[in-house]
Design a protein around this motif. Structure first.
Motif, PDB file in Angstrom:
ATOM      1  N   GLU A  96      23.309  89.421  15.629  1.00 24.01           N
ATOM      2  CA  GLU A  96      23.230  89.193  14.179  1.00 24.01           C
ATOM      3  C   GLU A  96      21.896  88.591  13.737  1.00 24.01           C
ATOM      4  O   GLU A  96      21.853  87.584  13.032  1.00 24.01           O
ATOM      5  CB  GLU A  96      24.371  88.285  13.729  1.00 24.01           C
ATOM      6  CG  GLU A  96      25.738  88.918  13.891  1.00 24.01           C
ATOM      7  CD  GLU A  96      26.843  88.022  13.379  1.00 24.01           C
ATOM      8  OE1 GLU A  96      26.569  86.859  13.030  1.00 24.01           O
ATOM      9  OE2 GLU A  96      27.988  88.496  13.323  1.00 24.01           O
ATOM     10  N   GLY A  97      20.824  89.188  14.149  1.00 22.25           N
ATOM     11  CA  GLY A  97      19.525  88.698  13.710  1.00 22.25           C
ATOM     12  C   GLY A  97      18.990  87.535  14.515  1.00 22.25           C
ATOM     13  O   GLY A  97      17.895  87.033  14.242  1.00 22.25           O
ATOM     14  N   LEU A  98      19.730  87.075  15.517  1.00 21.63           N
ATOM     15  CA  LEU A  98      19.268  86.008  16.408  1.00 21.63           C
ATOM     16  C   LEU A  98      18.856  86.641  17.732  1.00 21.63           C
ATOM     17  O   LEU A  98      19.624  87.399  18.337  1.00 21.63           O
ATOM     18  CB  LEU A  98      20.374  84.982  16.639  1.00 21.63           C
ATOM     19  CG  LEU A  98      20.871  84.251  15.392  1.00 21.63           C
ATOM     20  CD1 LEU A  98      22.111  83.417  15.714  1.00 21.63           C
ATOM     21  CD2 LEU A  98      19.779  83.365  14.811  1.00 21.63           C
ATOM     22  N   LEU A  99      17.641  86.329  18.167  1.00 25.42           N
ATOM     23  CA  LEU A  99      17.124  86.903  19.418  1.00 25.42           C
ATOM     24  C   LEU A  99      16.579  85.787  20.297  1.00 25.42           C
ATOM     25  O   LEU A  99      15.713  85.020  19.873  1.00 25.42           O
ATOM     26  CB  LEU A  99      16.010  87.913  19.116  1.00 25.42           C
ATOM     27  CG  LEU A  99      15.276  88.491  20.332  1.00 25.42           C
ATOM     28  CD1 LEU A  99      16.227  89.316  21.202  1.00 25.42           C
ATOM     29  CD2 LEU A  99      14.082  89.345  19.889  1.00 25.42           C
ATOM     30  N   THR A 100      17.107  85.688  21.505  1.00 26.43           N
ATOM     31  CA  THR A 100      16.610  84.739  22.499  1.00 26.43           C
ATOM     32  C   THR A 100      15.963  85.533  23.630  1.00 26.43           C
ATOM     33  O   THR A 100      16.595  86.425  24.207  1.00 26.43           O
ATOM     34  CB  THR A 100      17.741  83.861  23.049  1.00 26.43           C
ATOM     35  OG1 THR A 100      18.291  83.082  21.981  1.00 26.43           O
ATOM     36  CG2 THR A 100      17.229  82.925  24.129  1.00 26.43           C
ATOM     37  N   ILE A 101      14.707  85.224  23.915  1.00 27.43           N
ATOM     38  CA  ILE A 101      13.958  85.872  24.992  1.00 27.43           C
ATOM     39  C   ILE A 101      13.666  84.799  26.031  1.00 27.43           C
ATOM     40  O   ILE A 101      12.997  83.801  25.723  1.00 27.43           O
ATOM     41  CB  ILE A 101      12.649  86.486  24.464  1.00 27.43           C
ATOM     42  CG1 ILE A 101      12.935  87.459  23.313  1.00 27.43           C
ATOM     43  CG2 ILE A 101      11.889  87.179  25.573  1.00 27.43           C
ATOM     44  CD1 ILE A 101      11.688  88.017  22.653  1.00 27.43           C
ATOM     45  N   SER A 102      14.152  84.998  27.251  1.00 25.51           N
ATOM     46  CA  SER A 102      14.073  83.939  28.260  1.00 25.51           C
ATOM     47  C   SER A 102      13.481  84.446  29.560  1.00 25.51           C
ATOM     48  O   SER A 102      13.898  85.486  30.082  1.00 25.51           O
ATOM     49  CB  SER A 102      15.471  83.359  28.519  1.00 25.51           C
ATOM     50  OG  SER A 102      15.456  82.462  29.602  1.00 25.51           O
ATOM     51  N   ARG A 103      12.530  83.675  30.079  1.00 28.12           N
ATOM     52  CA  ARG A 103      12.009  83.969  31.415  1.00 28.12           C
ATOM     53  C   ARG A 103      13.023  83.516  32.470  1.00 28.12           C
ATOM     54  O   ARG A 103      12.999  83.975  33.611  1.00 28.12           O
ATOM     55  CB  ARG A 103      10.678  83.231  31.614  1.00 28.12           C
ATOM     56  CG  ARG A 103       9.828  83.779  32.758  1.00 28.12           C
ATOM     57  CD  ARG A 103       8.636  82.892  33.026  1.00 28.12           C
ATOM     58  NE  ARG A 103       7.776  82.707  31.867  1.00 28.12           N
ATOM     59  CZ  ARG A 103       6.788  83.520  31.523  1.00 28.12           C
ATOM     60  NH1 ARG A 103       6.563  84.607  32.242  1.00 28.12           N
ATOM     61  NH2 ARG A 103       6.036  83.263  30.467  1.00 28.12           N
ATOM     62  N   LEU A 104      13.926  82.617  32.080  1.00 26.25           N
ATOM     63  CA  LEU A 104      14.939  82.081  32.982  1.00 26.25           C
ATOM     64  C   LEU A 104      16.167  82.995  32.977  1.00 26.25           C
ATOM     65  O   LEU A 104      16.470  83.636  31.968  1.00 26.25           O
ATOM     66  CB  LEU A 104      15.355  80.680  32.529  1.00 26.25           C
ATOM     67  CG  LEU A 104      14.203  79.678  32.335  1.00 26.25           C
ATOM     68  CD1 LEU A 104      14.705  78.427  31.645  1.00 26.25           C
ATOM     69  CD2 LEU A 104      13.574  79.341  33.673  1.00 26.25           C
ATOM     70  N   PRO A 105      16.899  83.053  34.083  1.00 25.21           N
ATOM     71  CA  PRO A 105      18.114  83.882  34.126  1.00 25.21           C
ATOM     72  C   PRO A 105      19.138  83.407  33.092  1.00 25.21           C
ATOM     73  O   PRO A 105      19.369  82.200  32.918  1.00 25.21           O
ATOM     74  CB  PRO A 105      18.635  83.663  35.553  1.00 25.21           C
ATOM     75  CG  PRO A 105      17.453  83.173  36.330  1.00 25.21           C
ATOM     76  CD  PRO A 105      16.613  82.400  35.360  1.00 25.21           C
ATOM     77  N   ILE A 106      19.743  84.345  32.390  1.00 20.19           N
ATOM     78  CA  ILE A 106      20.778  84.034  31.395  1.00 20.19           C
ATOM     79  C   ILE A 106      22.140  84.093  32.071  1.00 20.19           C
ATOM     80  O   ILE A 106      22.524  85.115  32.656  1.00 20.19           O
ATOM     81  CB  ILE A 106      20.714  85.019  30.211  1.00 20.19           C
ATOM     82  CG1 ILE A 106      19.400  84.820  29.439  1.00 20.19           C
ATOM     83  CG2 ILE A 106      21.901  84.839  29.289  1.00 20.19           C
ATOM     84  CD1 ILE A 106      19.212  85.789  28.281  1.00 20.19           C
ATOM     85  N   VAL A 107      22.873  82.977  32.004  1.00 15.76           N
ATOM     86  CA  VAL A 107      24.190  82.892  32.636  1.00 15.76           C
ATOM     87  C   VAL A 107      25.259  83.465  31.718  1.00 15.76           C
ATOM     88  O   VAL A 107      26.152  84.199  32.143  1.00 15.76           O
ATOM     89  CB  VAL A 107      24.517  81.427  32.992  1.00 15.76           C
ATOM     90  CG1 VAL A 107      25.912  81.313  33.580  1.00 15.76           C
ATOM     91  CG2 VAL A 107      23.478  80.862  33.942  1.00 15.76           C
ATOM     92  N   SER A 108      25.182  83.115  30.417  1.00  7.95           N
ATOM     93  CA  SER A 108      26.191  83.607  29.475  1.00  7.95           C
ATOM     94  C   SER A 108      25.616  83.586  28.063  1.00  7.95           C
ATOM     95  O   SER A 108      24.632  82.897  27.780  1.00  7.95           O
ATOM     96  CB  SER A 108      27.470  82.757  29.536  1.00  7.95           C
ATOM     97  OG  SER A 108      27.191  81.422  29.136  1.00  7.95           O
ATOM     98  N   GLN A 109      26.273  84.339  27.184  1.00  7.52           N
ATOM     99  CA  GLN A 109      25.863  84.436  25.779  1.00  7.52           C
ATOM    100  C   GLN A 109      27.113  84.381  24.920  1.00  7.52           C
ATOM    101  O   GLN A 109      28.057  85.152  25.138  1.00  7.52           O
ATOM    102  CB  GLN A 109      25.100  85.740  25.541  1.00  7.52           C
ATOM    103  CG  GLN A 109      24.849  86.070  24.080  1.00  7.52           C
ATOM    104  CD  GLN A 109      24.311  87.475  23.897  1.00  7.52           C
ATOM    105  OE1 GLN A 109      23.846  88.101  24.851  1.00  7.52           O
ATOM    106  NE2 GLN A 109      24.376  87.991  22.675  1.00  7.52           N
ATOM    107  N   THR A 110      27.144  83.447  23.927  1.00  3.00           N
ATOM    108  CA  THR A 110      28.337  83.269  23.113  1.00  3.00           C
ATOM    109  C   THR A 110      27.953  83.023  21.654  1.00  3.00           C
ATOM    110  O   THR A 110      27.151  82.126  21.366  1.00  3.00           O
ATOM    111  CB  THR A 110      29.158  82.055  23.603  1.00  3.00           C
ATOM    112  OG1 THR A 110      29.353  82.152  25.011  1.00  3.00           O
ATOM    113  CG2 THR A 110      30.494  81.974  22.890  1.00  3.00           C
TER     114      THR A 110
END
Length: 431
Positions: free
Chosen positions: A254-268
């Protein structure tokens, strides 16, 4: 001899009084002219004439003028000269404005407009200016009645103290704390930015060069969407993102974007609460858990609903119905975000455009979290620019106590957004 000395003195007083009257009339005439132009702007829907400076000036002066008119009317029969009555009325207006904001902000939607009308900095700047003006009058030996002096100094000083104690001025004062020392090895570089319709109104190549320049470990980006009246139109640019940020992980909602060099465990998604004025915008934030140094850090990418919409005139009921609705929905968003953070066992970093001003009732509900801007060098960490002025702090970064903030800076958006980019270095506290 005494008569000869008295005559020049009387002439000087008369000239001072004449100049004071003319200055007051000129200031009042200029204000009335600007108010008239602002009303024309609103009636015609042309809000951006002269870079928005006309309605902006009305915003700045409106509450003080309204509150100051009451004591001015009560003092109409006073023997004091009109300029001195104006000084007293202004001082009473300043303390009344500060008290009313403390009592009403965050408790009723009726105070949303006054909150926006007076930039936080003015809660300190106006009392200081008035006190300095009194000092200048005294140094210039302009005669001011004792009653005028005290009835101006005491309320003005009270307004200044209240504004500083309650945090209404939004200042980064020394007693607010500071950073958590030098960054250790492995500290994370995080940037957060309301991009304002992503790259749809900018040169895409320049836009992505700007983002990549920061070489951040984590990017928290809001308005990753095309903008349309009353809605955010989702973007499908996953291939372009992978090309621009090779080796990174992505989470979008919904228009929110997270860009991470770190591994993503979960997204909520967090704080489900549909916006009646904007389709495709139903959540307060997106929580992304990332793994760093064997631990989990919960990162909340947040974007709360707007405080008002200028798509309708302030002279119509629709304008105020939207404010009431948006305020109620934003309060729900805040409660649900805070509840999720408080129940989270992991270290927390929440950042984004919260559409909350410092010193307001909504901001006080976040006091149990650390404000990352206190680690910065700016005495006034405002993030929102309007008509060329950066006067409102709408974008925040908040952390739990077990997250250290070593550096916090605001970066110019270079014309690609009305919001400054938050640039910070953080680390997890030692267990």
């Amino acid at each position: 001899m005494r008569e000869a000395e008295a005559e020049p003195r009387g002439t000087q007083r008369a000239m001072t009084a004449r100049w004071t009257r003319w200055a007051g009339r000129a200031a009042l005439g200029a204000l009335l002219a600007w108010v008239l132009l602002a009303l024309v702007n609103w009636l015609t829907g042309r809000f951006w004439w002269w870079g928005g400076a006309v309605p902006l000036l009305l915003f700045f002066t409106g509450p003080v003028v309204v509150l100051g008119s009451v004591p001015m009317l009560l003092l109409v029969r006073s023997p004091l000269p009109r300029p001195q009555r104006a000084l007293i009325s202004l001082s009473v207006a300043l303390v009344a404005l500060t008290v009313l904001r403390g009592l009403l902000s965050g408790h009723t939607w009726l105070w949303v407009v006054p909150d926006l009308m007076v930039p936080p900095l003015l809660y300190a700047a106006l009392p200081v200016t008035l006190l300095v003006a009194l000092l200048v009058l005294r140094l210039c030996r302009v005669e001011v009645a004792r009653a005028t002096h005290w009835w101006t100094v005491v309320p003005t000083a009270a307004a200044l103290v209240l504004a500083l104690v309650l945090g209404q001025a939004g200042l980064n004062a020394p007693w607010n704390g500071g950073g958590d020392g030098p960054a250790p090895a492995g500290a994370l570089h995080v940037v957060s930015w309301d991009t304002y319709c992503w790259d749809t109104t900018d040169d895409p190549a320049r836009f992505f060069r700007y983002l990549r320049r920061w070489r951040a470990d984590v990017y928290l980006l809001q308005e990753h969407a095309k903008c349309a009246p009353g809605a955010q139109v989702p973007l499908d640019d996953s291939e372009e993102l992978r090309r621009e940020f090779p080796g990174y992980h992505f989470a979008a909602d919904e228009g929110l974007l997270t860009i991470s060099r770190l591994p993503i465990v979960s997204q909520t998604p967090v704080g489900a609460n549909p916006n009646p004025y904007a389709a495709n915008w139903t959540h307060a934030a997106m929580r992304t858990d990332v793994r760093t140094a064997g631990r989990v850090l919960s990162i909340y990418n947040a974007h709360f609903y707007d405080m008002l919409y200028l798509s309708s005139s302030p002279l119509t009921p629709e304008f105020y119905r939207a404010i009431e609705t948006l305020d109620a929905e934003r309060q729900i968003q805040l409660r649900r975000l805070v509840a999720d953070i408080d129940a989270n066992p992991h270290p927390v970093l929440a950042s984004g455009n919260l559409n909350i001003l410092p010193g307001t009732g909504l901001a006080r509900r976040l006091d149990h979290l650390k404000d990352a801007s206190r680690a910065g060098n700016s005495p006034y960490p405002a993030t929102l620019t309007f008509a060329g002025l950066r006067l409102w702090k709408m974008d925040w970064t908040l952390t739990s106590r077990d997250v250290n903030v070593h550096r916090y800076d605001l970066r110019s958006p270079e014309g690609m957004s009305s919001h400054h980019l938050q640039d910070m270095v953080v680390s997890l506290a030692t267990r």
